[in-house]
Write a protein that holds these residues in place. Structure first.
Motif, PDB file in Angstrom:
ATOM      1  N   GLY A  25       0.803  -1.213   0.000  1.00 36.59           N
ATOM      2  CA  GLY A  25       0.000   0.000   0.000  1.00 36.59           C
ATOM      3  C   GLY A  25       0.833   1.258   0.000  1.00 36.59           C
ATOM      4  N   TRP A  26       0.146   2.370   0.240  1.00 35.19           N
ATOM      5  CA  TRP A  26       0.764   3.697   0.239  1.00 35.19           C
ATOM      6  C   TRP A  26       0.408   4.449   1.513  1.00 35.19           C
ATOM      7  CZ3 TRP A  26       3.904   5.291  -3.733  1.00 35.19           C
ATOM      8  CH2 TRP A  26       3.853   4.550  -4.917  1.00 35.19           C
ATOM      9  N   SER A  27       1.375   5.175   2.022  1.00 38.58           N
ATOM     10  CA  SER A  27       1.170   6.123   3.107  1.00 38.58           C
ATOM     11  C   SER A  27       1.778   7.450   2.683  1.00 38.58           C
ATOM     12  CB  SER A  27       1.835   5.633   4.402  1.00 38.58           C
ATOM     13  OG  SER A  27       1.163   4.532   4.941  1.00 38.58           O
ATOM     14  N   ARG A  28       1.452   8.502   3.401  1.00 40.93           N
ATOM     15  CA  ARG A  28       2.034   9.809   3.094  1.00 40.93           C
ATOM     16  C   ARG A  28       2.302  10.566   4.371  1.00 40.93           C
ATOM     17  NH1 ARG A  28      -3.387  12.603   0.420  1.00 40.93           N
ATOM     18  NH2 ARG A  28      -4.559  12.854   2.373  1.00 40.93           N
ATOM     19  N   GLN A  29       3.198  11.526   4.276  1.00 41.74           N
ATOM     20  CA  GLN A  29       3.525  12.352   5.427  1.00 41.74           C
ATOM     21  C   GLN A  29       3.666  13.793   4.983  1.00 41.74           C
ATOM     22  OE1 GLN A  29       6.916  11.040   7.709  1.00 41.74           O
ATOM     23  NE2 GLN A  29       6.173  12.107   9.521  1.00 41.74           N
ATOM     24  N   ALA A  30       2.788  14.630   5.512  1.00 40.06           N
ATOM     25  CA  ALA A  30       2.852  16.061   5.232  1.00 40.06           C
ATOM     26  C   ALA A  30       3.835  16.717   6.206  1.00 40.06           C
ATOM     27  CB  ALA A  30       1.468  16.683   5.375  1.00 40.06           C
ATOM     28  N   GLU A  89       2.121  13.578  11.265  1.00 41.73           N
ATOM     29  CA  GLU A  89       2.457  12.161  11.335  1.00 41.73           C
ATOM     30  C   GLU A  89       2.131  11.481  10.010  1.00 41.73           C
ATOM     31  OE1 GLU A  89       1.723  11.415  16.132  1.00 41.73           O
ATOM     32  OE2 GLU A  89       0.555  10.325  14.629  1.00 41.73           O
ATOM     33  N   ARG A  90       2.786  10.351   9.795  1.00 40.36           N
ATOM     34  CA  ARG A  90       2.516   9.591   8.577  1.00 40.36           C
ATOM     35  C   ARG A  90       1.065   9.115   8.597  1.00 40.36           C
ATOM     36  NH1 ARG A  90       7.084   5.572   6.343  1.00 40.36           N
ATOM     37  NH2 ARG A  90       8.235   7.504   6.779  1.00 40.36           N
ATOM     38  N   GLU A  91       0.429   9.206   7.437  1.00 46.38           N
ATOM     39  CA  GLU A  91      -0.991   8.889   7.293  1.00 46.38           C
ATOM     40  C   GLU A  91      -1.154   7.789   6.252  1.00 46.38           C
ATOM     41  OE1 GLU A  91      -4.955  11.421   5.866  1.00 46.38           O
ATOM     42  OE2 GLU A  91      -2.970  11.954   5.163  1.00 46.38           O
ATOM     43  N   TRP A  92      -1.960   6.808   6.581  1.00 48.79           N
ATOM     44  CA  TRP A  92      -2.235   5.729   5.626  1.00 48.79           C
ATOM     45  C   TRP A  92      -3.153   6.243   4.518  1.00 48.79           C
ATOM     46  CZ3 TRP A  92      -7.116   3.295   4.932  1.00 48.79           C
ATOM     47  CH2 TRP A  92      -7.095   2.222   4.039  1.00 48.79           C
ATOM     48  N   VAL A  93      -2.904   5.811   3.278  1.00 49.69           N
ATOM     49  CA  VAL A  93      -3.646   6.300   2.122  1.00 49.69           C
ATOM     50  C   VAL A  93      -4.471   5.196   1.462  1.00 49.69           C
ATOM     51  CG1 VAL A  93      -3.429   7.306  -0.183  1.00 49.69           C
ATOM     52  CG2 VAL A  93      -1.975   8.127   1.668  1.00 49.69           C
ATOM     53  N   THR A 113      -9.198  -3.987  -2.072  1.00 49.27           N
ATOM     54  CA  THR A 113      -8.562  -2.676  -1.950  1.00 49.27           C
ATOM     55  C   THR A 113      -9.271  -1.855  -0.881  1.00 49.27           C
ATOM     56  OG1 THR A 113      -9.933  -1.802  -3.737  1.00 49.27           O
ATOM     57  CG2 THR A 113      -7.758  -2.651  -4.325  1.00 49.27           C
ATOM     58  N   HIS A 114      -8.518  -0.964  -0.263  1.00 45.95           N
ATOM     59  CA  HIS A 114      -9.049  -0.129   0.803  1.00 45.95           C
ATOM     60  C   HIS A 114      -8.456   1.263   0.680  1.00 45.95           C
ATOM     61  CE1 HIS A 114     -10.413  -3.866   2.710  1.00 45.95           C
ATOM     62  NE2 HIS A 114      -9.234  -4.360   2.366  1.00 45.95           N
ATOM     63  N   TYR A 115      -9.243   2.270   1.012  1.00 48.52           N
ATOM     64  CA  TYR A 115      -8.810   3.651   0.879  1.00 48.52           C
ATOM     65  C   TYR A 115      -9.157   4.446   2.127  1.00 48.52           C
ATOM     66  CZ  TYR A 115      -8.528   2.500  -4.085  1.00 48.52           C
ATOM     67  OH  TYR A 115      -8.217   1.912  -5.295  1.00 48.52           O
ATOM     68  N   ALA A 116      -8.306   5.411   2.429  1.00 42.76           N
ATOM     69  CA  ALA A 116      -8.641   6.376   3.468  1.00 42.76           C
ATOM     70  C   ALA A 116      -9.800   7.231   2.982  1.00 42.76           C
ATOM     71  CB  ALA A 116      -7.432   7.250   3.765  1.00 42.76           C
ATOM     72  N   GLY A 117     -10.626   7.678   3.908  1.00 47.67           N
ATOM     73  CA  GLY A 117     -11.774   8.472   3.523  1.00 47.67           C
ATOM     74  C   GLY A 117     -11.413   9.736   2.765  1.00 47.67           C
ATOM     75  N   SER A 118     -10.253  10.306   3.092  1.00 46.57           N
ATOM     76  CA  SER A 118      -9.853  11.566   2.477  1.00 46.57           C
ATOM     77  C   SER A 118      -9.484  11.432   1.001  1.00 46.57           C
ATOM     78  CB  SER A 118      -8.671  12.155   3.244  1.00 46.57           C
ATOM     79  OG  SER A 118      -7.577  11.252   3.241  1.00 46.57           O
ATOM     80  N   VAL A 119      -9.232  10.208   0.533  1.00 47.68           N
ATOM     81  CA  VAL A 119      -8.821  10.030  -0.863  1.00 47.68           C
ATOM     82  C   VAL A 119      -9.790   9.157  -1.652  1.00 47.68           C
ATOM     83  CG1 VAL A 119      -6.417  10.236  -0.151  1.00 47.68           C
ATOM     84  CG2 VAL A 119      -7.394   7.963  -0.536  1.00 47.68           C
ATOM     85  N   LYS A 120     -10.759   8.564  -0.979  1.00 47.29           N
ATOM     86  CA  LYS A 120     -11.683   7.652  -1.651  1.00 47.29           C
ATOM     87  C   LYS A 120     -12.442   8.390  -2.749  1.00 47.29           C
ATOM     88  CE  LYS A 120     -14.628   3.784  -0.381  1.00 47.29           C
ATOM     89  NZ  LYS A 120     -15.285   3.078   0.740  1.00 47.29           N
ATOM     90  N   GLY A 121     -12.495   7.771  -3.905  1.00 52.33           N
ATOM     91  CA  GLY A 121     -13.150   8.391  -5.046  1.00 52.33           C
ATOM     92  C   GLY A 121     -12.225   9.236  -5.898  1.00 52.33           C
ATOM     93  N   ASP A 128      -3.192  17.241  -0.171  1.00 47.82           N
ATOM     94  CA  ASP A 128      -2.581  15.978  -0.575  1.00 47.82           C
ATOM     95  C   ASP A 128      -1.053  16.084  -0.623  1.00 47.82           C
ATOM     96  OD1 ASP A 128      -5.264  15.580  -2.904  1.00 47.82           O
ATOM     97  OD2 ASP A 128      -5.024  14.555  -0.966  1.00 47.82           O
ATOM     98  N   THR A 129      -0.529  17.273  -0.428  1.00 45.05           N
ATOM     99  CA  THR A 129       0.917  17.485  -0.454  1.00 45.05           C
ATOM    100  C   THR A 129       1.612  16.689   0.635  1.00 45.05           C
ATOM    101  OG1 THR A 129       0.747  19.693  -1.424  1.00 45.05           O
ATOM    102  CG2 THR A 129       2.725  19.223  -0.123  1.00 45.05           C
ATOM    103  N   GLY A 130       2.726  16.071   0.275  1.00 45.71           N
ATOM    104  CA  GLY A 130       3.506  15.316   1.238  1.00 45.71           C
ATOM    105  C   GLY A 130       4.453  14.363   0.539  1.00 45.71           C
ATOM    106  N   VAL A 131       5.188  13.630   1.351  1.00 46.38           N
ATOM    107  CA  VAL A 131       6.037  12.567   0.825  1.00 46.38           C
ATOM    108  C   VAL A 131       5.230  11.277   0.852  1.00 46.38           C
ATOM    109  CG1 VAL A 131       8.173  11.281   1.090  1.00 46.38           C
ATOM    110  CG2 VAL A 131       8.110  13.725   1.661  1.00 46.38           C
ATOM    111  N   TYR A 132       5.153  10.636  -0.291  1.00 41.04           N
ATOM    112  CA  TYR A 132       4.383   9.405  -0.420  1.00 41.04           C
ATOM    113  C   TYR A 132       5.335   8.210  -0.382  1.00 41.04           C
ATOM    114  CZ  TYR A 132       0.077  11.867  -1.407  1.00 41.04           C
ATOM    115  OH  TYR A 132      -1.046  12.656  -1.304  1.00 41.04           O
ATOM    116  N   TYR A 133       4.999   7.259   0.483  1.00 40.28           N
ATOM    117  CA  TYR A 133       5.811   6.068   0.671  1.00 40.28           C
ATOM    118  C   TYR A 133       4.996   4.825   0.304  1.00 40.28           C
ATOM    119  CZ  TYR A 133       8.567   9.140   3.730  1.00 40.28           C
ATOM    120  OH  TYR A 133       9.322  10.166   4.241  1.00 40.28           O
TER     121      TYR A 133
END
Length: 116
Positions: free
Chosen positions: A35-40, A44-48, A57-65, A89-94
């Motif tokens: 999967g993917w996480s991000r950190q603004a 703190e790092r946030e799951w995406v 598949t599963h999505y965080a509510g902030s990116v779903k759709g 959505d800005t951040g480092v994506y891991y």
């Protein structure tokens, strides 16, 4: 061991799109999920998003759709298609990979910057 290398980040205007890639190598057969996480900055790092080896598949509510996670099993590459991007959505994506025992594998990250 599994190695993960992200690419595809960059600068985009709000409303635009980017596609991130995560090239995986090594022993992939025993992984439970990827999967993917991000950190603004300053946060703190946030799951995406994530897909399990079973295919769900599963999505965080902030990116779903807006975001879509996918994979190419032949190329051993995972993707994150990001549409309708917002400044938040800005951040480092891991990208990461979960194995049955032991810590997760992580890539080095790719920067995504969304300007307003």
């Amino acid at each position: 061991q599994v190695q993960l290398v992200e690419s595809g980040g960059g600068l985009v205007q709000a409303g635009g799109s980017l596609r991130l890639s995560c090239a995986a190598s090594g022993s992939l057969s025993d992984l439970n999920a990827m999967g993917w996480s991000r950190q603004a900055p300053g946060k703190e790092r946030e799951w995406v998003a994530e897909f399990t080896i079973g295919g769900s598949t599963h999505y965080a509510g902030s990116v779903k759709g807006r975001f879509t996670i996918s994979r190419d099993n032949v190329a051993n590459t995972m993707y994150l298609q990001m549409n309708s991007l917002k400044p938040e959505d800005t951040g480092v994506y891991y990208c990461y990979a979960i194995r049955p025992i032991g810590p997760n594998y992580w890539g080095q990250g790719t920067q995504v910057t969304v300007s307003s």
